[in-house]
Design an enzyme around this catalytic site. Structure first.
Site, PDB file in Angstrom:
ATOM      1  N   PRO A  63      17.601 108.278  76.495  1.00 36.62           N
ATOM      2  CG  PRO A  63      18.221 109.235  74.448  1.00 36.62           C
ATOM      3  CD  PRO A  63      17.893 107.927  75.097  1.00 36.62           C
ATOM      4  CD  GLN A  68      20.486 111.875  72.155  1.00 34.13           C
ATOM      5  OE1 GLN A  68      19.842 112.766  72.689  1.00 34.13           O
ATOM      6  NE2 GLN A  68      19.918 110.821  71.599  1.00 34.13           N
ATOM      7  CB  CYS A 116      15.181 115.823  69.288  1.00 41.98           C
ATOM      8  SG  CYS A 116      14.306 117.077  70.253  1.00 41.98           S
ATOM      9  CE  LYS A 144      16.137 107.374  71.509  1.00 37.07           C
ATOM     10  NZ  LYS A 144      15.286 108.577  71.447  1.00 37.07           N
ATOM     11  N   GLY A 186      10.342 102.184  72.144  1.00 33.82           N
ATOM     12  CA  GLY A 186       8.994 102.754  72.001  1.00 33.82           C
ATOM     13  C   GLY A 186       7.961 101.941  72.731  1.00 33.82           C
ATOM     14  NE  ARG A 211       6.845 107.811  76.285  1.00 32.17           N
ATOM     15  CZ  ARG A 211       5.942 107.637  75.343  1.00 32.17           C
ATOM     16  NH1 ARG A 211       4.950 108.496  75.231  1.00 32.17           N
ATOM     17  NH2 ARG A 211       6.020 106.606  74.518  1.00 32.17           N
TER      18      ARG A 211
END
Ligand SMILES: Cc1cc2nc3c(=O)[nH]c(=O)nc-3n(C[C@H](O)[C@H](O)[C@H](O)COP(=O)(O)O)c2cc1C
Length: 324
Positions: free
Chosen positions: A19, A73, A103, A142, A204, A228
């Site tokens: 996400p 989400q 987050c 998550k 990650g 990313r």
């Protein structure tokens, strides 16, 4: 091809798209699915926004057939709002509801949501229970490695989520305090995997097919998630799948094809959101696609000023002239 099952949904054991708020919208998710992302997730959606009928929040939960399997989400800190929002989210028929416990943004953690839940595992458990009781689709969670290195508790959080009805756990193996710096700690993912029975998704720093395989090998996780590194490079999912299948590295597509992919993406974005908003959002995506091309610094400047599709086609012609 190997598969894993989350709830009753079968997924290819390749890589899923993370996400990504303000990035992973319909157009980007569609591109990633087209290149073989095993699943995608919506941008995070405020449970309160959903409950109060906010139109933008509702739009974020739209699921189209080409994107499936897809999670919506939610973030929030109150079990009742989260449960109600989950029911409203389920009306969009996602394959999963995912709960954001990672987050780190102040606006989110200051309300007790996102990574703040890593500091209140009891509340995290109550939220997971409320949501998984409210809907009959699989609920996933998550988490991060913890709030800080001195309060690492990913295993405790994962066990609590599992006990309260979660069907899978994603671990972004950094603490809230690390934000996106330092390196994701693969050992955290391995420890979570050993502790729970439900599938674990490792996340990650995966930036290539080798890194995906490395995370599978070093953690024993059931699936990996890429964020990313997919920006400006949705074909990374095809590369991961190909490498896991054959052991061969698939090179990046030729530049000409990369530019075609970028154009497909930007045209889809504009078709979905209209030219005004679409082109604003196209700025970051085009800059990502053009990173690494000759004269990329100049292109980045021009990407920042894109306002219309014809600006885009003009830039594209320049890039072609200077790079192909
Ligand atoms: C721009 C951006 C937006 C993000 N938005 C979300 C989000 O909405 N929900 C979430 O759980 N994580 C979000 N994340 C975290 C990512 O899902 C992922 O956990 C993190 O980037 C690490 O994975 P990566 O190294 O593959 O990027 C975001 C990260 C970035 C960089």
């Amino acid at each position: 091809m190997k598969y894993i099952t989350i709830g009753d949904v079968r997924l290819e054991r390749t890589a899923v798209l993370a996400p990504l708020a303000s990035v992973a919208d319909y157009a980007f998710r569609s591109m990633c699915r087209r290149f073989g992302a095993a699943a995608v997730t919506s941008e995070m959606v405020s449970a309160k926004g959903v409950c109060y009928g906010d139109r933008k929040s509702d739009a974020l939960m739209t699921v189209t057939e080409g994107e499936r399997p897809m999670a919506v989400q939610l973030f929030g800190s109150e079990p009742e709002f989260m449960a109600k929002a989950a029911v409203l989210a389920a009306a969009h028929k996602p394959d999963f509801i995912d709960i954001n416990c990672g987050c780190p943004v102040n606006k989110v953690v200051s309300t007790g949501a996102g990574a703040a839940l890593m500091k209140d595992i009891d509340l995290l458990g109550r939220i997971v229970k409320a949501v998984s009781t409210a809907v009959d689709i699989p609920v996933t969670v998550k988490i991060r490695r913890g709030w800080s290195l001195s309060s690492e508790n990913a295993v405790e959080a994962a066990l609590c989520a599992e006990a309260n009805g979660a069907c899978a756990i994603t671990v972004h193996a950094r603490t809230k305090e690390q934000l996106y710096s330092g390196k994701a700690d693969l050992d955290t993912i391995a420890r979570v995997k050993r502790a729970v029975k439900i599938p674990v998704i490792g996340n990650g720093d995966i930036d290539c097919a080798y890194a995906a395989e490395d995370m599978y090998n070093k953690t024993g996780c059931d699936l990996v998630m890429i964020g990313r590194a997919a920006c400006g490079k949705p074909w990374i999912f095809e590369q991961v799948r190909h490498y896991l299948d054959t052991g061969e590295i698939l090179p990046d597509p030729p530049k000409e094809r990369q530019l075609e992919i970028m154009t497909e993406h930007i045209e889809l974005l504009v078709k979905d959101k209209g030219e005004y908003i679409g082109m604003k959002e196209a700025r970051k995506h085009t800059a990502w696609y053009l990173k690494g091309m000759k004269n990329a610094a100049e292109y980045r400047r021009r990407c920042g000023a894109l306002s219309t599709l014809s600006d885009y086609y003009e830039l594209l012609e320049l890039v072609k002239k200077e790079n192909l």
